[in-house]
Design a protein around this motif. Sequence first.
Motif, PDB file in Angstrom:
ATOM      1  N   LEU A  27       0.876  -1.182   0.088  1.00 30.18           N
ATOM      2  CA  LEU A  27       0.062  -0.136  -0.063  1.00 30.18           C
ATOM      3  C   LEU A  27       0.863   1.312   0.278  1.00 30.18           C
ATOM      4  O   LEU A  27       0.498   2.321  -0.708  1.00 30.18           O
ATOM      5  N   VAL A  28       2.001   1.201   0.695  1.00 30.53           N
ATOM      6  CA  VAL A  28       2.779   2.416   0.663  1.00 30.53           C
ATOM      7  C   VAL A  28       3.398   2.429  -0.636  1.00 30.53           C
ATOM      8  O   VAL A  28       3.627   3.673  -1.150  1.00 30.53           O
ATOM      9  N   GLY A  29       3.767   1.414  -1.328  1.00 26.24           N
ATOM     10  CA  GLY A  29       4.488   1.611  -2.440  1.00 26.24           C
ATOM     11  C   GLY A  29       3.343   2.080  -3.671  1.00 26.24           C
ATOM     12  O   GLY A  29       3.803   2.775  -4.533  1.00 26.24           O
ATOM     13  N   MET A  30       2.071   1.671  -3.463  1.00 27.84           N
ATOM     14  CA  MET A  30       1.225   2.255  -4.231  1.00 27.84           C
ATOM     15  C   MET A  30       1.025   3.754  -4.076  1.00 27.84           C
ATOM     16  O   MET A  30       0.750   4.436  -5.152  1.00 27.84           O
ATOM     17  N   GLY A  31       1.108   4.290  -2.760  1.00 26.78           N
ATOM     18  CA  GLY A  31       1.085   5.713  -2.528  1.00 26.78           C
ATOM     19  C   GLY A  31       2.006   6.398  -3.017  1.00 26.78           C
ATOM     20  O   GLY A  31       2.026   7.618  -3.741  1.00 26.78           O
ATOM     21  N   SER A  32       3.213   5.808  -3.336  1.00 26.34           N
ATOM     22  CA  SER A  32       4.386   6.421  -3.766  1.00 26.34           C
ATOM     23  C   SER A  32       4.134   6.307  -5.402  1.00 26.34           C
ATOM     24  O   SER A  32       4.409   7.358  -6.092  1.00 26.34           O
ATOM     25  N   HIS A  33       3.792   5.474  -5.725  1.00 29.45           N
ATOM     26  CA  HIS A  33       3.608   5.162  -7.301  1.00 29.45           C
ATOM     27  C   HIS A  33       2.470   6.158  -7.896  1.00 29.45           C
ATOM     28  O   HIS A  33       2.709   6.888  -9.072  1.00 29.45           O
ATOM     29  N   TYR A  34       1.559   6.299  -7.017  1.00 30.79           N
ATOM     30  CA  TYR A  34       0.427   7.196  -7.439  1.00 30.79           C
ATOM     31  C   TYR A  34       0.797   8.693  -7.515  1.00 30.79           C
ATOM     32  O   TYR A  34       0.455   9.457  -8.199  1.00 30.79           O
ATOM     33  N   ASP A  35       1.540   9.081  -6.239  1.00 29.31           N
ATOM     34  CA  ASP A  35       2.075  10.387  -6.430  1.00 29.31           C
ATOM     35  C   ASP A  35       2.887  10.670  -7.442  1.00 29.31           C
ATOM     36  O   ASP A  35       3.235  11.746  -7.967  1.00 29.31           O
ATOM     37  N   ALA A  36       3.864   9.819  -7.708  1.00 27.22           N
ATOM     38  CA  ALA A  36       4.879  10.124  -8.784  1.00 27.22           C
ATOM     39  C   ALA A  36       4.245  10.042 -10.214  1.00 27.22           C
ATOM     40  O   ALA A  36       4.972  10.906 -10.984  1.00 27.22           O
ATOM     41  N   ASN A  37       2.980   9.342 -10.234  1.00 30.79           N
ATOM     42  CA  ASN A  37       2.547   9.329 -11.581  1.00 30.79           C
ATOM     43  C   ASN A  37       1.306  10.207 -12.006  1.00 30.79           C
ATOM     44  O   ASN A  37       0.762  10.476 -13.207  1.00 30.79           O
ATOM     45  N   TYR A  38       0.821  10.837 -10.848  1.00 28.23           N
ATOM     46  CA  TYR A  38      -0.520  11.625 -10.791  1.00 28.23           C
ATOM     47  C   TYR A  38      -0.143  12.748 -11.712  1.00 28.23           C
ATOM     48  O   TYR A  38      -1.116  12.934 -12.737  1.00 28.23           O
ATOM     49  N   GLU A  39       0.769  13.446 -11.727  1.00 28.49           N
ATOM     50  CA  GLU A  39       0.750  14.727 -12.609  1.00 28.49           C
ATOM     51  C   GLU A  39       0.797  14.324 -14.191  1.00 28.49           C
ATOM     52  O   GLU A  39       0.490  14.974 -14.992  1.00 28.49           O
ATOM     53  N   ASN A  40       1.499  13.254 -14.395  1.00 28.05           N
ATOM     54  CA  ASN A  40       1.521  12.625 -15.832  1.00 28.05           C
ATOM     55  C   ASN A  40       0.000  12.417 -16.436  1.00 28.05           C
ATOM     56  O   ASN A  40      -0.121  12.594 -17.715  1.00 28.05           O
ATOM     57  N   HIS A  41      -0.722  11.975 -15.690  1.00 24.28           N
ATOM     58  CA  HIS A  41      -2.194  11.627 -16.097  1.00 24.28           C
ATOM     59  C   HIS A  41      -3.149  12.828 -15.929  1.00 24.28           C
ATOM     60  O   HIS A  41      -4.140  12.614 -16.505  1.00 24.28           O
TER      61      HIS A  41
ATOM     62  N   GLY B 223      -3.969   8.920  -1.992  1.00 20.73           N
ATOM     63  CA  GLY B 223      -4.671   8.829  -3.131  1.00 20.73           C
ATOM     64  C   GLY B 223      -5.284   7.325  -3.293  1.00 20.73           C
ATOM     65  O   GLY B 223      -6.457   7.323  -3.449  1.00 20.73           O
ATOM     66  N   PRO B 224      -4.557   6.295  -3.492  1.00 22.56           N
ATOM     67  CA  PRO B 224      -4.828   5.175  -3.659  1.00 22.56           C
ATOM     68  C   PRO B 224      -5.717   4.481  -2.901  1.00 22.56           C
ATOM     69  O   PRO B 224      -6.566   3.435  -3.172  1.00 22.56           O
ATOM     70  N   ILE B 225      -5.891   4.795  -1.689  1.00 24.39           N
ATOM     71  CA  ILE B 225      -6.804   4.233  -0.665  1.00 24.39           C
ATOM     72  C   ILE B 225      -8.193   4.443  -1.005  1.00 24.39           C
ATOM     73  O   ILE B 225      -9.424   3.625  -0.914  1.00 24.39           O
ATOM     74  N   SER B 226      -8.445   5.673  -1.921  1.00 22.26           N
ATOM     75  CA  SER B 226     -10.066   5.822  -2.485  1.00 22.26           C
ATOM     76  C   SER B 226     -10.017   5.398  -3.854  1.00 22.26           C
ATOM     77  O   SER B 226     -10.548   5.848  -4.593  1.00 22.26           O
ATOM     78  N   THR B 227      -9.394   4.274  -4.289  1.00 21.83           N
ATOM     79  CA  THR B 227      -9.277   3.491  -5.500  1.00 21.83           C
ATOM     80  C   THR B 227      -9.809   2.011  -5.491  1.00 21.83           C
ATOM     81  O   THR B 227      -9.365   1.368  -4.339  1.00 21.83           O
ATOM     82  N   ILE B 228      -9.954   1.491  -6.526  1.00 22.33           N
ATOM     83  CA  ILE B 228     -10.263  -0.065  -6.465  1.00 22.33           C
ATOM     84  C   ILE B 228      -9.078  -0.882  -6.177  1.00 22.33           C
ATOM     85  O   ILE B 228      -9.001  -1.815  -5.394  1.00 22.33           O
ATOM     86  N   GLY B 229      -7.789  -0.405  -6.708  1.00 24.24           N
ATOM     87  CA  GLY B 229      -6.605  -1.069  -6.349  1.00 24.24           C
ATOM     88  C   GLY B 229      -6.394  -1.071  -4.893  1.00 24.24           C
ATOM     89  O   GLY B 229      -6.104  -1.976  -4.167  1.00 24.24           O
TER      90      GLY B 229
END
Lengths: 157, 167
Positions: free
Chosen positions: A17-31, B66-72
């Motif tokens: 979950l921490v890894g996803m939080g980091s991945h999300y933050d790093a890629n958010y601006e691109n999307h 952010g990911p907490i509020s997503t499907i993943g």
Amino acid sequence: MRPGVRVLGVVLLGLLLVGMGSHYDANYENHWPYPTGDALESDYETHVGEQVFVSGTVQAVDRGNETVEILVETEQGELPLTVSGVSRDVQPGGALQVYGTVRPDTHLTADNVVVVNSAGSSRTFKYAVSLIGALLVVVLFFRHWRVDRDDIGFEVK
Amino acid sequence: MMAELLTHVLVAYVLLTVGSWQIDGLTPRWVPIGMAGAAIPDLVKVGILVDERTVEALLGFPFSYGPISTIGGVVVIAAGITLCFTEDRPRVFGLLVAGGTLSLVLDGLRMYADGQASFWLYPIWWRPPTPSLYVTSDPRVTAVAVVVAAGVFLADRDASDAPSERR
């Protein structure tokens, strides 16, 4: 599954979950299709003329000029923006989504505004009601389940 | 920025309770599991207690809740909660994910100023269009959820009191 295995699983999922939080933050601006609050904060003038979608907290309302002063949260802190074209009724402390165009001098012209909270009090309402919801789940849960001390975990009553 | 937690758990309560009238395996003990699942996306509000910047400072790299509020995020958190159960784990997991997905779908119907919802399908980076049905702080949404849930609660109690079936 032994308790030790389950605890290890929880730890690994926590790391994931921490890894996803980091991945999300790093890629958010691109999307995200618009300049983010951070981008506006660091280099405002290069974004003049672009479409933008920001959320902010209302600081002040100028009814005469039909403008609203909002604060947008960024990595560096808070970016103050003046938004024109807000015809909806808002008060300081409220929360807005603004879809509009970037103008010089930290000014936005809004094409569409969503009033998420009209005043700070609606946020208090939301949190109070959410707390009731959480209590409801806990109470209902423990009517049907209990803690199994030997196996460490929840079991059916 | 979401329909508050009470509305989420009440909608889950209503759907699961009505479902339990028809589906044999869906007994009352499963209803709060689905409701807990419906609350998972709201855990993103942990940010009010611990700021993202504080977490970033601790971790030493950029981070978002952010990911907490997503499907993943819902699937991963549901899996973690499932491991806290000593029995019936597949069904616990299924109901947690179903509840969480329900809340994400409800949130995906909210108003967004540009007509597209958040990245709630993450890890798929796509913002589905939203019909912009409501804003979350609208007390009328909560009121409708409370009234419908109360009606279902009463109907369920009457059904349980009926002499014939049900465990």
